[in-house]
Design an enzyme around this catalytic site. Sequence first.
Site, short mmCIF file in Angstrom:
data_model
loop_
_atom_site.label_atom_id
_atom_site.label_comp_id
_atom_site.label_asym_id
_atom_site.label_seq_id
_atom_site.Cartn_x
_atom_site.Cartn_y
_atom_site.Cartn_z
N LYS A 1 25.51 78.45 15.89
CA LYS A 1 25.18 76.99 15.60
C LYS A 1 24.36 76.75 14.05
CE LYS A 1 25.78 75.16 20.05
NZ LYS A 1 26.33 76.34 20.87
C1 LIG Z 1 27.45 76.47 21.59
C2 LIG Z 1 27.78 77.96 21.92
C3 LIG Z 1 29.32 78.26 22.48
C4 LIG Z 1 30.15 77.17 22.69
O1 LIG Z 1 30.71 76.50 21.37
P1 LIG Z 1 31.30 75.11 21.47
O2 LIG Z 1 31.65 74.77 19.82
O3 LIG Z 1 30.71 74.20 22.27
O4 LIG Z 1 32.78 75.35 22.04
C5 LIG Z 1 29.29 79.55 22.73
N1 LIG Z 1 28.49 80.32 22.32
C6 LIG Z 1 27.21 80.01 22.05
C7 LIG Z 1 26.23 81.38 22.02
C8 LIG Z 1 26.82 78.85 21.61
O5 LIG Z 1 25.38 78.52 21.26
#
Ligand SMILES: *Cc1c(COP(=O)(O)O)cnc(C)c1O
Length: 462
Positions: A112
């Site tokens: 993220k």
């Molecule tokens: C947010 C997240 C996901 C999922 O991603 P999306 O874009 O919501 O599908 C998967 N793994 C981790 C570690 C995350 O922080």
Amino acid sequence: MRYISTRGKCPAQNFEQVLLTGLAPDGGLYIPEQVPQVSAEQLHAWKDLGYAELAFEIIRLYVADCMPEEDLRAIIDDTYAVFSHPEVAPLQQLGDNEYVLELFHGPTLAFKDFALQLLGRLLDYFLARRQKHVAILGATSGDTGSAALEGCRHCEWVDMYILYPHNRVSEVQRRQMTTVPGDNVNSIAIEGNFDDCQNIVKQAFADQGFLPAGYQLVAVNSINFSRIMAQIVYYFYAALKITGGEKPVSFSVPTGNFGDIYAGYLAKKMGLPVDRLIIATNKNDILHRFISSNQYNLGNLEPSLSPSMDIMVSSNFERFLFDLFEGNTEQVTAFVTGLGRNAQQVTDAQWQFAKDIFDSCRVDDDTTCNTISEVFAANGYLLDPHTATGVKAARVCCADNPNPVVCLATAHPAKFADAITRAGLKTPALPPHLADLMEREERMTVLPAELSAVTGYIKKTL
Ligand SMILES: *Cc1c(COP(=O)(O)O)cnc(C)c1O
């Protein structure tokens, strides 16, 4: 570049407006009116670019009509300089045709950061130009909160309010939110669960009358298109590193809200040779049920060892539905808003359209742990539980596929000690910049699960 809503009931907007709004006023999600196309020659010319250079080439296709290119370039250089690995998104090879793309070298150790580090800088840039203040309000059950706080803590024009369920996030996750320095950072523990947090956020967005004049709220969850945009880049980066863009690559993506994999879908639509896009889910498997049986219906939310993928509904799936229904916004709206009441289905032709692009696999907690131990035994490489679901899904879905497959490593294993311990392995240390996380001073406010408590707190502190 103009952006339109998936529900078709509000006017098109430019990037700056989309960034500052998040959700479209008709309740839909913004998508590019036309996805920019990249030719084979252009791909070839990009194949040796460093991460930030490539990011500039791709992101300017989405943003350039809103800002001078030299400003965008400076912001992007600054963004990816904070990543602790010189390659920003390094690849690890696990097998002949199997790779892991490490997306956890940012400040909060999850993918993220790729989007939220950029979002914070872009937001501050546009707000400074407008001389306008905003408040970010978001609910988080884990990784989004800390990545948003880290991404925006230097913003002069932004105050942040991140709600999380009191006593229901892991200690590492809590500390990553409560130890972020800055006068504009507010971590709020709500005496309730994640749904309570999300409901408060929704109500506050619906009626922003409590804010001082001139203020507005901004949403930074993955409904904000700027996040998707930033994530397109690493699909290009990985494919160009492995094949120079000359042959197709598959991607396996640990999926929750469908934001990350939707970025991969856009990369494919832009012209990157992508073979399969594999949706890896844990036991919260609404997307797997749709791809495997054309049934889209709500299940129960169940806690898993990969908590950042624990969802009931994947909000960004609506963006793909727009293409599935060939731009028919009435059908998109009916499908999405009808979900609460009945299972949704699409026609066989539409289902086939989805299956031509996506594979899916559901990976339960035991299999996640087994995959972590298997990969460690074979490669000496430690996967985090989210990444492990992706690696397992790739092995199931691509067993007979001759093309390379890239598994997105969405978090650092040190963040999710429970799963590593259950896999019978030793949790690794946190990387140097977080080594003293457990000793840092925490700052948080505990509030009851009531809208007025939160709006009152925001009013008082803005
Ligand atoms: C947010 C997240 C996901 C999922 O991603 P999306 O874009 O919501 O599908 C998967 N793994 C981790 C570690 C995350 O922080």
